[in-house]
Design a protein around this motif. Sequence first.
Motif, PDB file in Angstrom:
ATOM      1  N   UNK A   1       0.824  -1.212   0.000  1.00 26.14           N
ATOM      2  CA  UNK A   1       0.000   0.000   0.000  1.00 26.14           C
ATOM      3  C   UNK A   1       0.863   1.270   0.000  1.00 26.14           C
ATOM      4  N   UNK A   2       2.078   1.140   0.551  1.00 23.75           N
ATOM      5  CA  UNK A   2       2.994   2.290   0.538  1.00 23.75           C
ATOM      6  C   UNK A   2       3.855   2.299  -0.728  1.00 23.75           C
ATOM      7  N   UNK A   3       3.542   1.400  -1.666  1.00 26.78           N
ATOM      8  CA  UNK A   3       4.217   1.414  -2.967  1.00 26.78           C
ATOM      9  C   UNK A   3       5.556   0.702  -2.988  1.00 26.78           C
ATOM     10  N   UNK A   4       5.856  -0.094  -1.955  1.00 29.23           N
ATOM     11  CA  UNK A   4       7.139  -0.816  -1.951  1.00 29.23           C
ATOM     12  C   UNK A   4       7.015  -2.081  -2.791  1.00 29.23           C
ATOM     13  N   UNK A   5       8.147  -2.512  -3.352  1.00 33.82           N
ATOM     14  CA  UNK A   5       8.173  -3.763  -4.115  1.00 33.82           C
ATOM     15  C   UNK A   5       8.370  -4.920  -3.156  1.00 33.82           C
ATOM     16  N   UNK A   6       7.884  -6.075  -3.572  1.00 32.38           N
ATOM     17  CA  UNK A   6       7.881  -7.233  -2.679  1.00 32.38           C
ATOM     18  C   UNK A   6       9.272  -7.600  -2.111  1.00 32.38           C
TER      19      UNK A   6
END
Lengths: 310, 477
Positions: free
Chosen positions: A101-106
């Motif tokens: 949700x904060x736009x971080x990649x897995x």
Amino acid sequence: MIETDGLGKRFNGLTAVADVTFEVERGKLLVLLGPNGAGKTTTVRMLTTLLRPTSGTAWVAGFNITDEPSAVRRHVGLLTEYPGLYHRMPGIDYLEFFGQLYGLESPDIQARASTLLAQFGMAQAARRRIGEYSKGMRQKLAIIRAMLHNPPVLMLDEPTSAMDPQSAKTVRDAILQLRDDHHTVLVCSHNLAEAEILADRIAIIRHGRIIADGSPADLKRELLGDPLMEVRLAQPSDDRQLDLNGIVSVQASGSDWFRYRTADPHTTNPQVLQRLAALGLDVVTLSKAPQSLEEVYLRVVSGRAPSGKP
Amino acid sequence: MNLRTALRPAWIIARREILDTMRDWRQMVPTMLLALGFPLLMDLSAKRALDFVAQYGGAVMGERFIPFLLLMVGFFPVSASLYTALGSFAGEKERKSLEPLLVTPLANWQLYLGKFTGTLIPPLLAAYLGMAIYTAGLVLLADWRIPAGLFFLVLVLATVQGAVMVAVAVVISSQTTSVRAAGLLASFIILPIGALILAESFVIISATPEWLWGFVVALVLVAILFIRMGIHLFDREELLVRDIDQLNLGKAWRIFWGRLRAKAPGRLGWYRYSCRRIARWRLPLMLMLGVWVTALGIGYQQAGRFAFPPDLQTDLLATMSTNIQLVQLGISDDVLVAGGVSAMILLQNLRALLIQAVLGIFSFGTAAVMVFMLPWGLVGYLAGQFGLAGANPLALAPYVLPHAIAELPALLLASTAILHWGATTVAPPPGRSLGEIWLEAAADFCRVLCGFTVPLLVVAALLEAFLTPAVVAWISA
């Protein structure tokens, strides 16, 4: 990093927060201290754009809370009053969810989550469902969630509530580490000992207004007056013997001890010792009497005038 | 930001909702029973029904019963979406897990869409599965194949029905503080949907399933309206701060009265303020003017389709003149009788307005528009009949114009206020609660009603009773 200017909030004619103005610089930690219902959570909710201020404004991480709410939320990590977790989810999935949700990649989420889980002693529990966690573990997971996207500003509402002393220390250490890593931290608390350990500055809030603001040392000096010195004597003495010749005035005394205040201990203390020697009284110790933040807090919150002040 | 990037956060929320639903046995067990067990039961029922009616040569009955069961098989799992949708926001609030979600950088519409999609997908999949099992079972048990077109139609119908139910339930959930309260309000969904299912069943059993496409179009419009309403009503502060659903009549009255009174100094000040408020409704006023012209046009156009019988058409003008003159003769001698007629006309107009307002409230203002169109459609229709009778359609003007001068603005203003009242709930201004804006719109309607419409209708009723017959008589003479 956090700057408020006359921030205020009214609910249906009731003032929850009024004219709150403070500033927290980058890499500093401010503790917002106050009793329940003082306006701490409302202030934090305004700073995280969850509530709209009814007066004043604020900037968080350089963004205005009214004009750029999304940017503010992106740059803030919030530990809410209640952990607010999804009990059917495993801990690691929960962090993955919020990381996304904060736009971080897995891969980044996995790496960051592993580090934080290890730091908080939660690595073993990562794959367990949150419903199986203890209260303390849930609180830790919520703190990890707030820190996951490595925000420059963190706002933590009662971070060590429901924790055992060891876990509380782990969390406190993590908070101090954040500050040392140049994050800006705002902690809401009514735990005075914790505030004293963590705070660069303390703002005491009551009835929605900031009534005292400064470093713990400054607050003590300002609100409790000059340093209080305590003399312990080798033998009991009566009041007639304890004639200090006007060097200081005694604040309190017992049969073999007495206390006095002095604005200039470097000058006064040798004079007191010389006088006691002249009176034939042997001194066991001369030390600064402990003055707790609790005393400051209670004094401020109850509205009593500071000691040694008119 | 492209669409895919914008939709990604909504999908993340939806995916979590779906996984959460699948982890909850209380939701999964009934859903699976409805998706797997119920269709098989319906297959057996269909087989028995087909065999039974075949004995009496009534195969057609069985053929109509089978699509009806398909409708039921599709609807029942979808109805389970209510449970999750009602808890989408209220449940998270109760569990205190809403605040961390609200503090993420997601836009309101992304959060709303995520919740909407997440609660809709699992029951829809269950419905599709159930319909597939039912259809396959029919082939195996009864060697009966549902036409592909009908299967597709019922599939689309189940989807839009689900979308409407979830859209309304999410709106309810975002406006209440507990799942319990949301559950109680769910009857506003269950009752209309129940009536809808009855109507759909009737359409299927009367062998006109193609009419169901009309239902699909209407439901799509309703779903769009509610989704739009949900997105507009979604407010982080309202969601967090609203702690108790306490009925506060005093506050409600203060909001209503405050808006109606408007703190204007004196009557003139109040009228000045009211005119300023009405002036803000330029767009709906223009829309209603357009609707008025359209109603006249439709009525006129329909005159040809539903023409009067020829014998009535030939002496239409004479009959109307005579009737009006008779009325005039009857009332002109007695002012009391004329006054009574005026009062009756006024009461009739007010009754129509009341119906218009009630229908408007429950239909986002759309039914109000239709009620407004009715009398003007009739005027257009009558003008059309004049044309068919060989007269100038404008010859109808003396029968209408004298009182319409006051009546038209009165009804136009009131209808606009009702439209505004209903439409405000679809797209409320940000930062306001639904109750507040609804009450303020109600006050605006009352302002128009008391300040403009009722006085104008009184004038119109007097004109209609005294002036219009006189004008008609004068022209006829």
